[in-house]
Design a protein around this motif. Structure first.
Motif, PDB file in Angstrom:
ATOM      1  N   GLY A   1      -5.672  -1.187   8.729  1.00  0.00           N
ATOM      2  CA  GLY A   1      -6.706  -2.174   8.431  1.00  0.00           C
ATOM      3  C   GLY A   1      -6.704  -2.654   7.001  1.00  0.00           C
ATOM      4  O   GLY A   1      -7.436  -3.590   6.659  1.00  0.00           O
ATOM      5  N   GLU A   2      -5.894  -2.057   6.138  1.00  0.00           N
ATOM      6  CA  GLU A   2      -5.824  -2.478   4.736  1.00  0.00           C
ATOM      7  C   GLU A   2      -4.489  -3.181   4.500  1.00  0.00           C
ATOM      8  O   GLU A   2      -3.448  -2.548   4.387  1.00  0.00           O
ATOM      9  CB  GLU A   2      -5.966  -1.282   3.793  1.00  0.00           C
ATOM     10  CG  GLU A   2      -6.028  -1.690   2.325  1.00  0.00           C
ATOM     11  CD  GLU A   2      -6.345  -0.517   1.412  1.00  0.00           C
ATOM     12  OE1 GLU A   2      -6.182  -0.661   0.187  1.00  0.00           O
ATOM     13  OE2 GLU A   2      -6.769   0.544   1.925  1.00  0.00           O
ATOM     14  N   GLU A   3      -4.522  -4.491   4.462  1.00  0.00           N
ATOM     15  CA  GLU A   3      -3.303  -5.290   4.302  1.00  0.00           C
ATOM     16  C   GLU A   3      -2.744  -5.099   2.893  1.00  0.00           C
ATOM     17  O   GLU A   3      -3.461  -5.242   1.898  1.00  0.00           O
ATOM     18  CB  GLU A   3      -3.617  -6.768   4.535  1.00  0.00           C
ATOM     19  CG  GLU A   3      -2.388  -7.653   4.675  1.00  0.00           C
ATOM     20  CD  GLU A   3      -1.664  -7.438   5.989  1.00  0.00           C
ATOM     21  OE1 GLU A   3      -0.473  -7.793   6.068  1.00  0.00           O
ATOM     22  OE2 GLU A   3      -2.287  -6.910   6.930  1.00  0.00           O
ATOM     23  N   PRO A   4      -1.455  -4.786   2.757  1.00  0.00           N
ATOM     24  CA  PRO A   4      -0.904  -4.566   1.423  1.00  0.00           C
ATOM     25  C   PRO A   4      -0.501  -5.875   0.747  1.00  0.00           C
ATOM     26  O   PRO A   4      -0.167  -6.862   1.403  1.00  0.00           O
ATOM     27  CB  PRO A   4       0.327  -3.718   1.704  1.00  0.00           C
ATOM     28  CG  PRO A   4       0.805  -4.222   3.034  1.00  0.00           C
ATOM     29  CD  PRO A   4      -0.459  -4.526   3.811  1.00  0.00           C
ATOM     30  N   ALA A   5      -0.527  -5.870  -0.588  1.00  0.00           N
ATOM     31  CA  ALA A   5       0.118  -6.950  -1.336  1.00  0.00           C
ATOM     32  C   ALA A   5       1.620  -6.718  -1.230  1.00  0.00           C
ATOM     33  O   ALA A   5       2.071  -5.577  -1.101  1.00  0.00           O
ATOM     34  CB  ALA A   5      -0.337  -6.922  -2.789  1.00  0.00           C
ATOM     35  N   ARG A   6       2.400  -7.792  -1.300  1.00  0.00           N
ATOM     36  CA  ARG A   6       3.843  -7.654  -1.048  1.00  0.00           C
ATOM     37  C   ARG A   6       4.643  -8.594  -1.932  1.00  0.00           C
ATOM     38  O   ARG A   6       4.295  -9.769  -2.052  1.00  0.00           O
ATOM     39  CB  ARG A   6       4.140  -7.951   0.421  1.00  0.00           C
ATOM     40  CG  ARG A   6       5.615  -8.099   0.767  1.00  0.00           C
ATOM     41  CD  ARG A   6       5.803  -8.325   2.250  1.00  0.00           C
ATOM     42  NE  ARG A   6       7.197  -8.532   2.606  1.00  0.00           N
ATOM     43  CZ  ARG A   6       7.669  -8.549   3.845  1.00  0.00           C
ATOM     44  NH1 ARG A   6       6.831  -8.385   4.861  1.00  0.00           N
ATOM     45  NH2 ARG A   6       8.956  -8.740   4.080  1.00  0.00           N
ATOM     46  N   ILE A   7       5.698  -8.070  -2.556  1.00  0.00           N
ATOM     47  CA  ILE A   7       6.662  -8.908  -3.263  1.00  0.00           C
ATOM     48  C   ILE A   7       8.056  -8.384  -2.967  1.00  0.00           C
ATOM     49  O   ILE A   7       8.226  -7.205  -2.619  1.00  0.00           O
ATOM     50  CB  ILE A   7       6.423  -8.933  -4.798  1.00  0.00           C
ATOM     51  CG1 ILE A   7       6.655  -7.542  -5.388  1.00  0.00           C
ATOM     52  CG2 ILE A   7       5.055  -9.460  -5.144  1.00  0.00           C
ATOM     53  CD1 ILE A   7       6.717  -7.548  -6.909  1.00  0.00           C
ATOM     54  N   GLU A   8       9.042  -9.246  -3.090  1.00  0.00           N
ATOM     55  CA  GLU A   8      10.430  -8.856  -2.868  1.00  0.00           C
ATOM     56  C   GLU A   8      11.260  -9.222  -4.088  1.00  0.00           C
ATOM     57  O   GLU A   8      11.115 -10.311  -4.648  1.00  0.00           O
ATOM     58  CB  GLU A   8      10.986  -9.549  -1.622  1.00  0.00           C
ATOM     59  CG  GLU A   8      10.258  -9.158  -0.339  1.00  0.00           C
ATOM     60  CD  GLU A   8      10.888  -9.766   0.907  1.00  0.00           C
ATOM     61  OE1 GLU A   8      12.136  -9.824   0.959  1.00  0.00           O
ATOM     62  OE2 GLU A   8      10.145 -10.191   1.803  1.00  0.00           O
ATOM     63  N   THR A   9      12.128  -8.297  -4.493  1.00  0.00           N
ATOM     64  CA  THR A   9      13.044  -8.545  -5.608  1.00  0.00           C
ATOM     65  C   THR A   9      14.457  -8.259  -5.126  1.00  0.00           C
ATOM     66  O   THR A   9      14.672  -7.925  -3.955  1.00  0.00           O
ATOM     67  CB  THR A   9      12.705  -7.654  -6.813  1.00  0.00           C
ATOM     68  OG1 THR A   9      13.038  -6.285  -6.488  1.00  0.00           O
ATOM     69  CG2 THR A   9      11.227  -7.737  -7.179  1.00  0.00           C
TER      70      THR A   9
END
Length: 649
Positions: free
Chosen positions: A399-407
């Motif tokens: 239920g807790e959507e994560p922040a997301r980045i890709e490198t």
């Protein structure tokens, strides 16, 4: 006519049961016997619970006790007691199969009929010990060899379907459903009907016509017994010059590389996706498990399912096509496999049913996943790991959507906010070339194939939940980060220091430690955790010397090493985890002090070398041998760094 008798018997018993009347009058168990039966059933349930909780040795001990107590009560009980032992004996049979798959050895489990002290009278026309009349078929000399050879795997050495042929008495008694042999009726007896219809044996290995007629003639002549003891084990009656015993499970044959079908690549994924549900490790149907290649070849209650070189005769192919005697198509209650997939199974068996994996005891699902990962491109593996990463996050913090980045080198997921996550991602990306330089990693290849998933947690609670839900363990209290590599997946979890508080570690040092450890774990064959973890800490100490954790590690080394029960204790996991990692840090730091040798080891691993052999080649001995020289010096060493003093108030 025999079928009518068979059906009438079944209907009669069914009606009797409904009306509460017994089919056969037996003496009721005594109070003591009822108490013992209840105790045995309770103990069997306990064994099952222990197995489900991963306590396999304790489960095996409980099973041994159940077996011992069952044998004692079966030896003194009547038919009614024996009947009540049937479900427990069946559970024991399943328990044996499951525990054997876990590598445990148990005493032989005899068929229940062979254990029960139920008197079985020999045929009055053939007194005990008397040979058959002139021209008559001899049970001991002619019938027993056929039963041993053709039915032994399921009904002599086991009691599949609750039907045992372990003795003449058991054979004539039949399964709980009723008789399978009607004396004088060689054509209509249930046993012969199943053989004539091709239903038995279910392995696809047909009984020669001459042997079938021998069995039929024996039954027609009255199914006479000419041995000394109708309760005796028939395997002891087999004589020389008889048909060969039931073929054992095929021996694992390693693939040569010339085969057109790969078990690991073409067959294992299908078994894992379509068959493990019914034929895995949890009470597999018909005691047939496809969990490992070894158990696949072993077969189940129906005998061997794969006949190398003979796909048309293999029960596995018949089941997949729906052409087996029972008409059932596998997988059960699912769409049939595509003809092209079944054709691959046929070709694989035709080519010898060979194995191209590292270990025939390895779960096929694991083998399939690893094989796919090895054959995937960097981009494909990155996509697969991203799917797993999101699943692991949802498992940890639903239920807790994560922040997301890709490198380039990372997929970063976290609950620290997008701005903080971006900053950490940039810091992590800047560390990758520095770690690569330490190991002289090729510049034209990804540092970690498939990228490293970096889970960034805002607090120790979230990190602890990750350990409990994803790894099913409690993470050591001192930890603020760790890594895990398994070819299929590669990830690290880190906890960011709280803003506005005294920082006793740095994000850079923490990420460096996990990245370097993961990189080392990804090299070669069989790189142990202690070596990867120790390397990660040493590289972190070099690139982030101001990290307060480094000083703490150095200060702890003498005490940790001097308290070890043996110089190599940390190599085998015989220590508390944090202490073992500190010992590994000190040992690997000693190895890395000779940069030339250490680089030789890294180069050998990078080329796919086996860790144990490569280590011995470079350092002149096994890790355990080399620790003997390291430990005394480490135990008396002084810290190389000093823990920074806390800031003045």
């Amino acid at each position: 006519m025999s079928k009518s008798r068979w059906l009438n018997r079944l209907v009669g018993c069914f009606v009797s049961l409904v009306l509460g009347l017994p089919c056969v009058v037996w003496a009721a168990p005594t109070a003591e016997q009822r108490e013992e039966l209840a105790a045995i059933a309770t103990l069997m349930t306990k064994a099952g619970n222990l197995f489900q909780n991963g306590k396999h040795k304790e489960a095996a001990d409980a099973v041994k006790e159940v077996q011992s107590r069952l044998e004692k009560i079966a030896a003194v009980g009547d038919d009614q007691i024996t009947n009540q032992l049937v479900p427990i004996h069946k559970r024991l049979t399943n328990a044996h199969a499951l525990l054997e798959l876990e590598g445990l050895t148990l005493p032989e489990l005899k068929p229940l009929a062979a254990l029960a002290a139920v008197a079985a009278k020999p045929d009055p026309n053939a007194p005990a010990g008397a040979p058959g009349g002139a021209g008559e078929v001899s049970f001991t000399k002619q019938v027993v060899p056929i039963l041993n050879s053709r039915c032994g795997g399921c009904h002599v050495r086991k009691a599949s379907g609750m039907f045992s042929m372990a003795s003449y008495a058991a054979l004539m008694k039949g399964p709980p459903a009723g008789l399978v042999i009607f004396k004088g009726d060689g054509k209509g007896s249930v046993l012969m009907e199943k053989i004539d219809d091709g239903e038995m044996p279910p392995s696809g290995q047909k009984i020669p016509a001459a042997e079938i007629e021998m069995l039929r003639k024996w039954i027609t002549e009255g199914a006479k017994f000419d041995g000394a003891d109708p309760m005796g084990d028939i395997t002891a009656l087999a004589t020389a010059g008889t048909p060969a015993a039931t073929p054992a499970a095929p021996i694992v044959q390693q693939a040569t590389g010339k085969e057109t079908i790969s078990f690991a690549k073409d067959i294992a994924p299908v078994l894992a996706a379509n068959c493990n549900g019914c034929h895995g490790t949890n009470r597999p149907r018909e005691n047939f498990s496809v969990n490992t290649f070894e158990s696949l070849l072993k077969g189940g209650d129906a005998g061997v399912n794969i006949l190398p070189g003979k796909p048309g005769d293999s029960l596995l192919i018949k089941k997949l096509k729906g052409t087996a005697a029972d008409g059932g198509r596998m997988p059960l209650n699912q769409p049939a496999l595509a003809d092209t997939v079944i054709a691959k199974f046929e070709k694989w068996i035709e080519e010898g049913a060979k194995f191209d994996g590292p270990d025939a005891k390895q779960p096929v699902a694991e083998l399939a996943a690893i094989t796919k990962a090895i054959n995937s491109t960097h981009e494909q593996l990155s996509q697969d790991r991203a799917v797993v990463a999101l699943q692991n996050w949802a498992l940890t913090l639903p239920g807790e959507e994560p922040a997301r980045i890709e490198t380039t080198n990372y997929l970063v997921l976290g609950n620290v906010g997008p701005n903080t996550l971006t900053e950490i991602g940039e810091q992590a990306e800047a560390l990758a070339p520095k770690v690569a330089e330490v190991f002289k990693a090729p510049a034209d290849q990804p540092l970690v194939k498939g990228r490293l998933t970096l889970f960034v947690f805002r607090d120790r609670y979230s990190y602890s939940e990750f350990g409990k839900m994803v790894e099913r363990r409690s993470l050591p209290q001192p930890w603020r980060g760790h890594f895990k590599f398994s070819t299929v997946d590669a990830y690290a979890g880190v906890v960011v220091p709280k803003a506005g508080t005294t920082q006793d570690y740095s994000v850079q040092g923490l990420i460096t430690q996990q990245l370097a450890g993961t990189y080392m774990a990804s090299l070669g064959k069989g790189v142990p955790y202690w070596f990867a973890a120790g390397t990660g800490r040493v590289v972190s100490a070099r690139l982030s010397p101001g990290d307060a954790r480094v000083g703490a590690w150095d200060e702890a080394v003498p005490g940790v090493v001097s308290s070890m029960p043996a110089s190599d204790a940390f190599l085998n996991g015989n220590m508390e985890q944090e202490a073992a990692d500190i010992a590994a840090y000190s040992f690997v730091r000693t190895l890395m002090a000779d940069s030339r040798r250490f680089q030789m080891l890294v180069d050998a691993l990078r080329k796919g070398g086996d860790f144990t052999k490569s280590f011995s080649d470079v350092y002149g001995g096994s890790p355990a041998q080399v620790t003997a020289a390291w430990a005394p010096k480490a135990a008396s060493s002084k810290p190389k760094t000093t823990r920074p003093l806390p800031p003045k108030k």
